[in-house]
Motif scaffolding. Structure first.
Motif, PDB file in Angstrom:
ATOM      1  N   ALA A 193       0.229  -0.768  -0.043  1.00 17.43           N
ATOM      2  CA  ALA A 193      -0.284  -0.166   0.299  1.00 17.43           C
ATOM      3  C   ALA A 193       0.646   1.137   0.276  1.00 17.43           C
ATOM      4  O   ALA A 193       0.475   2.352  -0.706  1.00 17.43           O
ATOM      5  N   LEU A 194       2.175   1.078   0.669  1.00 20.12           N
ATOM      6  CA  LEU A 194       3.137   2.337   0.843  1.00 20.12           C
ATOM      7  C   LEU A 194       3.427   2.488  -0.657  1.00 20.12           C
ATOM      8  O   LEU A 194       3.478   3.892  -0.994  1.00 20.12           O
ATOM      9  N   CYS A 195       4.231   1.198  -1.366  1.00 23.68           N
ATOM     10  CA  CYS A 195       4.634   1.678  -2.462  1.00 23.68           C
ATOM     11  C   CYS A 195       3.838   2.155  -3.733  1.00 23.68           C
ATOM     12  O   CYS A 195       4.286   3.241  -3.886  1.00 23.68           O
ATOM     13  N   GLU A 196       2.320   1.833  -3.096  1.00 20.66           N
ATOM     14  CA  GLU A 196       1.963   2.061  -4.548  1.00 20.66           C
ATOM     15  C   GLU A 196       1.284   3.705  -4.377  1.00 20.66           C
ATOM     16  O   GLU A 196       0.842   4.385  -5.313  1.00 20.66           O
ATOM     17  N   ARG A 197       1.036   4.356  -3.134  1.00 19.65           N
ATOM     18  CA  ARG A 197       0.930   5.123  -2.639  1.00 19.65           C
ATOM     19  C   ARG A 197       1.430   6.723  -3.302  1.00 19.65           C
ATOM     20  O   ARG A 197       1.096   8.058  -3.363  1.00 19.65           O
ATOM     21  N   HIS A 198       2.594   6.595  -2.985  1.00 16.61           N
ATOM     22  CA  HIS A 198       3.638   7.097  -2.792  1.00 16.61           C
ATOM     23  C   HIS A 198       4.650   7.211  -4.261  1.00 16.61           C
ATOM     24  O   HIS A 198       5.926   7.527  -4.508  1.00 16.61           O
ATOM     25  N   GLY A 199       4.219   5.504  -4.946  1.00 19.40           N
ATOM     26  CA  GLY A 199       5.085   5.355  -6.315  1.00 19.40           C
ATOM     27  C   GLY A 199       6.665   5.710  -6.138  1.00 19.40           C
ATOM     28  O   GLY A 199       7.208   5.880  -6.612  1.00 19.40           O
ATOM     29  N   VAL A 200       6.852   4.062  -5.723  1.00 15.53           N
ATOM     30  CA  VAL A 200       8.232   3.766  -5.099  1.00 15.53           C
ATOM     31  C   VAL A 200       8.307   2.318  -5.146  1.00 15.53           C
ATOM     32  O   VAL A 200       7.309   1.664  -4.999  1.00 15.53           O
ATOM     33  N   ASN A 201       9.004   2.332  -5.335  1.00 20.17           N
ATOM     34  CA  ASN A 201       9.979   0.489  -6.491  1.00 20.17           C
ATOM     35  C   ASN A 201      10.333  -0.007  -5.269  1.00 20.17           C
ATOM     36  O   ASN A 201      10.659  -1.284  -5.051  1.00 20.17           O
ATOM     37  N   VAL A 202      10.888   0.509  -3.777  1.00 27.47           N
ATOM     38  CA  VAL A 202      11.419   0.010  -2.752  1.00 27.47           C
ATOM     39  C   VAL A 202      11.145   1.091  -1.513  1.00 27.47           C
ATOM     40  O   VAL A 202      11.467   2.003  -1.136  1.00 27.47           O
ATOM     41  N   LEU A 203      11.446  -0.005  -0.655  1.00 28.95           N
ATOM     42  CA  LEU A 203      10.783   0.154   0.674  1.00 28.95           C
ATOM     43  C   LEU A 203      11.771  -0.165   1.646  1.00 28.95           C
ATOM     44  O   LEU A 203      12.124  -1.017   1.837  1.00 28.95           O
ATOM     45  N   LEU A 204      12.189   1.003   2.933  1.00 28.44           N
ATOM     46  CA  LEU A 204      12.533  -0.054   4.454  1.00 28.44           C
ATOM     47  C   LEU A 204      11.334   0.172   5.263  1.00 28.44           C
ATOM     48  O   LEU A 204      11.581   1.517   5.551  1.00 28.44           O
ATOM     49  N   ARG A 205      11.795  -0.896   6.165  1.00 29.05           N
ATOM     50  CA  ARG A 205      10.620  -1.293   7.104  1.00 29.05           C
ATOM     51  C   ARG A 205      11.444  -0.946   8.325  1.00 29.05           C
ATOM     52  O   ARG A 205      12.143  -1.854   8.354  1.00 29.05           O
ATOM     53  N   ASN A 206      10.720  -0.085   9.356  1.00 30.02           N
ATOM     54  CA  ASN A 206      11.378  -0.292  10.316  1.00 30.02           C
ATOM     55  C   ASN A 206      11.720  -1.809  10.892  1.00 30.02           C
ATOM     56  O   ASN A 206      10.108  -2.187  10.738  1.00 30.02           O
ATOM     57  N   GLN A 207      12.516  -2.357  11.944  1.00 31.22           N
ATOM     58  CA  GLN A 207      12.401  -3.427  12.533  1.00 31.22           C
ATOM     59  C   GLN A 207      12.570  -3.728  14.061  1.00 31.22           C
ATOM     60  O   GLN A 207      13.934  -2.393  14.264  1.00 31.22           O
ATOM     61  N   LEU A 208      12.187  -4.056  14.444  1.00 34.20           N
ATOM     62  CA  LEU A 208      12.897  -4.433  16.277  1.00 34.20           C
ATOM     63  C   LEU A 208      13.734  -5.208  16.217  1.00 34.20           C
ATOM     64  O   LEU A 208      13.708  -5.936  15.455  1.00 34.20           O
ATOM     65  N   VAL A 209      13.887  -4.909  17.212  1.00 32.55           N
ATOM     66  CA  VAL A 209      15.071  -5.999  17.300  1.00 32.55           C
ATOM     67  C   VAL A 209      15.046  -7.028  18.466  1.00 32.55           C
ATOM     68  O   VAL A 209      14.644  -6.932  19.859  1.00 32.55           O
ATOM     69  N   GLU A 210      15.382  -8.053  18.240  1.00 30.87           N
ATOM     70  CA  GLU A 210      15.444  -9.748  18.981  1.00 30.87           C
ATOM     71  C   GLU A 210      17.210 -10.034  19.811  1.00 30.87           C
ATOM     72  O   GLU A 210      17.449 -10.047  19.244  1.00 30.87           O
ATOM     73  N   HIS A 211      16.775  -9.483  21.097  1.00 36.34           N
ATOM     74  CA  HIS A 211      18.077  -9.715  21.629  1.00 36.34           C
ATOM     75  C   HIS A 211      17.942 -10.911  22.620  1.00 36.34           C
ATOM     76  O   HIS A 211      17.660 -11.336  22.307  1.00 36.34           O
ATOM     77  N   ALA A 212      18.891 -11.644  21.632  1.00 32.20           N
ATOM     78  CA  ALA A 212      19.610 -12.681  22.400  1.00 32.20           C
ATOM     79  C   ALA A 212      18.502 -13.620  21.746  1.00 32.20           C
ATOM     80  O   ALA A 212      18.941 -14.704  22.361  1.00 32.20           O
ATOM     81  N   SER A 213      18.389 -13.516  20.521  1.00 31.09           N
ATOM     82  CA  SER A 213      17.679 -14.210  20.076  1.00 31.09           C
ATOM     83  C   SER A 213      18.271 -15.805  20.099  1.00 31.09           C
ATOM     84  O   SER A 213      19.445 -16.394  19.816  1.00 31.09           O
ATOM     85  N   GLY A 214      17.181 -16.709  19.945  1.00 29.35           N
ATOM     86  CA  GLY A 214      17.302 -17.960  20.052  1.00 29.35           C
ATOM     87  C   GLY A 214      18.341 -18.181  21.650  1.00 29.35           C
ATOM     88  O   GLY A 214      17.898 -19.674  21.644  1.00 29.35           O
ATOM     89  N   THR A 215      17.761 -17.773  22.660  1.00 32.27           N
ATOM     90  CA  THR A 215      17.871 -18.547  23.711  1.00 32.27           C
ATOM     91  C   THR A 215      16.702 -17.625  24.660  1.00 32.27           C
ATOM     92  O   THR A 215      15.919 -17.842  24.544  1.00 32.27           O
ATOM     93  N   ALA A 216      16.787 -18.918  26.015  1.00 31.48           N
ATOM     94  CA  ALA A 216      15.557 -18.028  26.745  1.00 31.48           C
ATOM     95  C   ALA A 216      15.542 -16.737  27.504  1.00 31.48           C
ATOM     96  O   ALA A 216      14.711 -16.813  27.494  1.00 31.48           O
ATOM     97  N   ASP A 217      16.816 -16.001  27.187  1.00 27.55           N
ATOM     98  CA  ASP A 217      16.602 -14.547  27.598  1.00 27.55           C
ATOM     99  C   ASP A 217      16.001 -13.572  26.016  1.00 27.55           C
ATOM    100  O   ASP A 217      16.188 -12.479  26.976  1.00 27.55           O
ATOM    101  N   ALA A 218      15.393 -14.241  24.976  1.00 23.76           N
ATOM    102  CA  ALA A 218      15.254 -13.414  23.890  1.00 23.76           C
ATOM    103  C   ALA A 218      14.121 -12.815  24.546  1.00 23.76           C
ATOM    104  O   ALA A 218      13.462 -12.742  25.753  1.00 23.76           O
ATOM    105  N   ARG A 219      14.291 -11.438  24.394  1.00 26.24           N
ATOM    106  CA  ARG A 219      14.044 -10.074  24.505  1.00 26.24           C
ATOM    107  C   ARG A 219      13.552  -9.394  23.342  1.00 26.24           C
ATOM    108  O   ARG A 219      14.527  -9.021  22.690  1.00 26.24           O
ATOM    109  N   LEU A 220      12.994  -8.481  23.075  1.00 27.03           N
ATOM    110  CA  LEU A 220      11.992  -7.379  21.688  1.00 27.03           C
ATOM    111  C   LEU A 220      13.199  -5.842  22.384  1.00 27.03           C
ATOM    112  O   LEU A 220      12.309  -5.257  23.069  1.00 27.03           O
ATOM    113  N   SER A 221      13.491  -5.389  21.483  1.00 30.36           N
ATOM    114  CA  SER A 221      13.369  -3.611  21.868  1.00 30.36           C
ATOM    115  C   SER A 221      12.426  -3.069  22.193  1.00 30.36           C
ATOM    116  O   SER A 221      11.127  -3.175  21.180  1.00 30.36           O
TER     117      SER A 221
END
Length: 733
Positions: free
Chosen positions: A506-534
């Motif tokens: 929807a954003l690509c079509e609305r703003h007439g772009v062909n590349v979009l950068l989407r923000n990402q949260l960080v999963e700290h300690a991914s793959g462990t029992a202590d994994a948590r989101l930023s």
């Protein structure tokens, strides 16, 4: 021994000694012949490698494989004789343990032999090599009008149809009744094939040569048939003398041809002996040979020059990146193909000339070269691809083209892969397809995909392994086998929220772009029992929401790597080539991918994706054997070069305003740090204290002196920035 009730039509004889590297492929190529009425007699000549296990496994899978094991090494001739003594087929065919045969070869040769009552039938050969040899057929320069008959006189002639005689390389089909009691000489380390043909031809059995090439002859470092030493050359000359004495040729012409060939073999032996002496460091013996036989010495020196040039070529090939090769139907539309790819378009074997078949064989010879095929090539075409088992094949597209094509690289993380694919299945936009590229030789991801039972998810095993960054990079290719509208790379440890596809489109079509950068949260300690989101996403302190020009995006490398692989979403209409092709780690790929974007992008700050923080797992298996310090210095030097290039291309007004440029959200001290450390500009005002500036300058100088740019970086940056020099002088505002 009594004859079997249903004897095979062809007995294929294969002698092997320590040929495990190629043996399984050779056996497989015989067993997939369209002519199924065959037996394959594999004689192992006292191998000490894994050959016996490979032969036993093949015999366990297919009863047509008949193993014969020798306890003492006696040579190829003796090994083949053992097979000939037990062969039961009407015809005998010899296939070397390091060669391959096209699936239709035996059927074609037998059909001709039966129709023409021919005692010996041979075909052309295609030479293939991983050492960079050009596409070559044995009879490339011979113009056949059709099948050609060769007598004993023509077999001995120096010329065959106006070209140097190479008939000794032929791998014929021989009628067993005409072979009779004739056997290979067991005292010839090379040349035993030609000797057998010569003795058969001397009995009046002409050789029928077909112009088609169905035999794939592998040339490699261990080959003996084209690396002739002094001892083998002497043995060949001796065998020819014995043949002359045994046959007592009746015609003066035949006698003259024999004597001429014996003289030529003797000269070859002298040249080979001089070469052997030089290689062994026996310079006195080499000099003595040169003085006794000056002509032979000249040829030996020329041979040394050719060998040296071949070694340089092999080294160059080992260090050069392997261009992907795409095999595709002539009428297939797949969108834009990357310029870095080689493409062969063909629909059927009939559309391929003999030279085109040789080129296909040569281009696909190296097992380290990525080869992709779209659709069913068919056995006829696939038979000319030496490593067809390693070709990455794409299934036919879905009935309805998907809106999004997802590429998922994975390696030994089945639980994370399962989680990532579940994110796809939870998307509010259901019209997508996903190709999973598994770099695990044990194919751990295959069971995950199979268990999901989702037709939209296709599994592919990387053969050979692409390694971590290469596996990721192949996912950014323009190749569009499913005719999708959009693309996304979902690494096996990352996640996306259910609205990811729908909102991005929807954003690509609305703003007439062909590349979009989407923000990402960080999963700290991914793959462990202590994994948590930023609490915040990766882009929130880097770029503002909205359209971002490419030159502004490029400036982000002055403070950071710019884009994150897991945040890029792009359209089939995108002009940017996001596939990097530089052999580097995944971190540096993101720097290069940032400057590879050549069009406006839309930065979407709502975090609908999750990036996993697990560096130790992500950088595995890069194939870089350098130590940690060397890797770090090389990485930082490469980043420094990219930063200096970006800075040199920025306008004077942009450079003057860079520390406070509102189009970026990086804190001023991060921008200043990048400027000073890259030695791009040291005038950063109050953004950094003087002591920190001095420290960063020293660090930047050390990186510049001790670091080595990653191979291929200069050509990449030059190509992607309009061909301007890589290390331009620092521009000053």
């Amino acid at each position: 021994m009594s004859a079997p009730e249903n004897p095979p039509l062809v007995s294929v004889v294969m002698a092997n000694h320590n040929g495990a590297a190629y043996l399984e492929a050779a056996i497989t190529s015989v067993l997939r012949q369209s002519l199924a009425a065959l037996e394959l007699i594999v004689v192992d000549d006292a191998s000490t490698d894994a050959s016996k296990a490979i032969i036993a496994a093949a015999a366990g899978r297919d009863p047509r494989v008949k193993p014969l094991l020798c306890t003492q090494n006696a040579g190829a001739g003796a090994a083949r004789n053992r097979a000939l003594d037990v062969a039961t087929g009407r015809y005998i065919a010899v296939v070397d343990a390091d060669d391959l045969v096209h699936p239709g070869r035996l059927a074609r040769l037998v059909d001709y032999a039966e129709a023409e009552a021919a005692p010996i039938v041979a075909d052309d050969l295609i030479h293939f090599s991983v050492e960079g040899a050009p596409p070559l057929r044995l009879f490339s320069d011979v113009n056949f009008d059709g099948p050609t008959r060769v007598s004993v006189t023509e077999l001995l002639d120096d010329q065959f149809m106006g070209r140097p005689n190479q008939l000794g390389y032929l791998k014929p089909l021989i009628r067993r009744a005409d072979l009779g009691a004739i056997r290979y000489r067991d005292d010839l380390p090379v040349g035993e094939d030609f000797d057998l043909l010569l003795r058969l031809a001397a009995k009046g059995h002409d050789i029928h040569i077909l112009p088609e090439a169905w035999y794939l002859y592998r040339r490699h470092a261990g080959s003996v048939s084209y690396r002739l030493g002094g001892g083998p050359a002497r043995a060949m000359a001796k065998a020819m003398c014995a043949f002359r004495d045994e046959t007592a040729p009746q015609t003066p012409g035949l006698a003259a041809s024999l004597n001429h060939r014996i003289d030529r073999m003797t000269r070859s032996a002298r040249e080979a002996e001089i070469l052997d002496a030089v290689k062994a460091g026996h310079l006195g013996s080499a000099l003595s040979g040169l003085l006794r036989h000056p002509g032979a010495g000249v040829h030996a020196i020329q041979a040394l020059g050719r060998a040296s040039a071949a070694r340089v070529q092999r080294r160059r090939l080992r260090t050069s990146p392997q261009r992907p090769l795409l095999l595709v139907g002539a009428d297939t539309e797949l969108g834009r193909i990357p310029a870095s790819w080689d493409v062969i378009k063909t629909t059927s074997l009939e559309q391929m000339s003999p030279q085109a078949r040789a080129e296909l064989c040569a281009l696909t010879a190296d097992e380290n070269r990525p080869v992709l095929s779209y659709g069913d090539l068919g056995e006829e075409v696939a038979g000319f691809v030496p490593n067809f088992a390693r070709v990455q094949q794409f299934s036919p597209p879905l009935a309805e083209p998907p809106v999004v094509h997802v590429r998922t690289p994975t390696y030994k993380r089945p639980d994370m892969l399962r989680r990532a694919l579940a994110c796809l299945q939870a998307q509010t936009l259901p019209n997508w397809v996903c190709d999973v590229f598994d770099d695990d030789p044990d194919m751990a991801g295959q069971s995950v995909v199979a268990a999901l039972g989702d037709a939209r998810i296709r599994y592919h095993s990387n053969r050979p392994q692409r390694l971590a960054s290469r596996n990721i990079d192949q996912c950014y290719a323009h190749f569009n086998p499913h005719r999708a509208q959009y693309f996304y790379v979902l690494e096996d440890d990352n996640q996306i929220l259910p609205r990811f596809f729908e909102d991005n489109i929807a954003l690509c079509e609305r703003h007439g772009v062909n590349v979009l950068l989407r923000n990402q949260l960080v999963e700290h300690a991914s793959g462990t029992a202590d994994a948590r989101l930023s609490d915040i996403g990766l882009l929130e302190e880097k770029l503002p929401e909205g359209r971002c020009p490419p030159d502004v995006l490029h400036l982000s490398v002055m403070a950071d790597m710019g884009v994150s692989n897991g945040g890029i979403f792009w359209s089939a209409e995108a002009k940017s080539d996001l596939e990097i092709g530089v052999d580097c780690n995944a971190t540096f790929q993101e720097y290069l991918r940032t400057i590879a974007i050549t069009e406006p992008v839309y930065v979407a700050l709502e975090p609908l994706a999750v990036w996993a923080e697990n560096g130790a797992q992500t950088v595995r298996n890069m194939g870089d054997r350098a130590g940690w310090l060397r890797r770090e210095l090389n990485l930082k030097r490469s980043v420094q070069i990219v930063q200096r290039k970006v800075w040199a291309q920025a306008s004077p007004s942009t450079r003057r305003a860079f520390l406070d440029l509102p189009a970026l959200r990086y804190p001023p001290h991060l921008r200043a740090t990048g400027l000073v450390k890259s030695l791009s500009d040291l005038r950063v005002g109050s953004a950094l204290p003087p002591f920190e500036v001095a420290r960063l300058v020293l660090r930047g100088m050390l990186i510049r002196l001790a670091g080595r740019p990653m191979r291929g970086l200069e050509s990449f940056v030059t190509d992607r920035t309009g061909g301007r020099p890589l290390n331009g002088a620092n521009a000053r505002p």
